[in-house]
Structures are given as C-alpha cells and as structure tokens.
Design a protein around this motif. Structure first.
Motif, short mmCIF file in Angstrom:
data_model
loop_
_atom_site.label_atom_id
_atom_site.label_comp_id
_atom_site.label_asym_id
_atom_site.label_seq_id
_atom_site.Cartn_x
_atom_site.Cartn_y
_atom_site.Cartn_z
N TYR A 10 0.76 -1.15 0.01
CA TYR A 10 -0.03 0.01 -0.02
C TYR A 10 0.97 1.43 -0.04
O TYR A 10 0.70 2.27 -0.93
N ALA A 30 -7.57 1.68 -4.88
CA ALA A 30 -8.35 0.77 -5.10
C ALA A 30 -8.27 0.56 -6.46
O ALA A 30 -8.16 -0.89 -6.88
N VAL A 40 -9.49 -1.06 0.98
CA VAL A 40 -8.60 -0.28 0.96
C VAL A 40 -8.75 1.02 1.98
O VAL A 40 -7.84 1.27 2.79
#
Length: 127
Positions: A10, A30, A40
């Motif tokens: 991420y 996302a 997310v």
C-alpha cells in the motif's frame, strides 16, 4: 517495528501514485491494486493509526516521513531486484512479478550485496 507485506505494498503504491499524479485518494489505490474500496479504506485506517499516512482535506492521502521511508525502501528493493533478475536473463515481465514478491522477504545482507552489484553494473555501463 516489522511492517506487513500488504502494508508495504500500500505504501509503495501511494508513493508511485503521488509521483505519477501528485494526488492520491483511497479510490485511486483501489483502482491501481484492483482491491475493493472497503478493503483499501480499512488498510488506510491501519496505516493512519500506525503513523504512516495522514488524510488531508478532500480525502487526499499523504505519506508521513515514516511512511515515505518504508515506501521508498520497498520501491528501491523492487527496482534493484528486478534489474538484477533481468541482467541474468529473466524476462522483464517475470522479473517484475518476482521482484514484487521478493522485495518483502529479502534479508538486509542479501539486498546490500545485490545493491552493491547493481551499482557496479551501472558504473560499467557508464564507462
């Protein structure tokens, strides 16, 4: 503190999206990763609680210094590993896929050696 692989992914994605567009929202992450918005959103809550991101006005996600450090380190490992694999004949597609997995598990010692060899190879190309 050891950060989990998914969180490194991420953070790396946020870094790359920031470089590409200058503005990152959960929906952008996302879309980039092919994850659901709720997944997310949940991850962003965890990253915010751990001090890796802040969420500014209009839901803009920004890396903190700690988040930027992790993201840049992860991306550096990715790039060095992928380049090293391609240098020994691995196809670009496979090298990028393998690097994405290897970047999270490689030891500091092994990465330091790969990075040193990568820098040597770059110097040889420049000469």
């Amino acid at each position: 503190m050891k950060i989990r692989e998914s969180m490194e992914n991420y953070l790396e994605t946020i870094l790359l999206l920031q470089r590409k567009t200058g503005y990152v929202r959960a929906v952008d992450i996302a879309t980039e990763l092919g994850f659901s918005k709720p997944s997310v959103s949940n991850a962003m809550k965890k990253l915010r609680a751990e001090g890796y991101i802040v969420v500014e006005d209009k839901s803009r996600i920004v890396l903190t210094e700690a988040g930027k450090k992790v993201a840049e380190s992860t991306y550096e490992r990715h790039c060095v590993i992928a380049a090293s694999l391609m240098r020994i004949g691995v196809s670009k597609e496979t090298a990028l896929e393998d690097a994405c997995r290897m970047e999270h598990i490689i030891s500091e010692e092994t990465f330091a050696c790969m990075k040193k060899e990568h820098q040597r190879a770059l110097q040889n190309v420049e000469q």
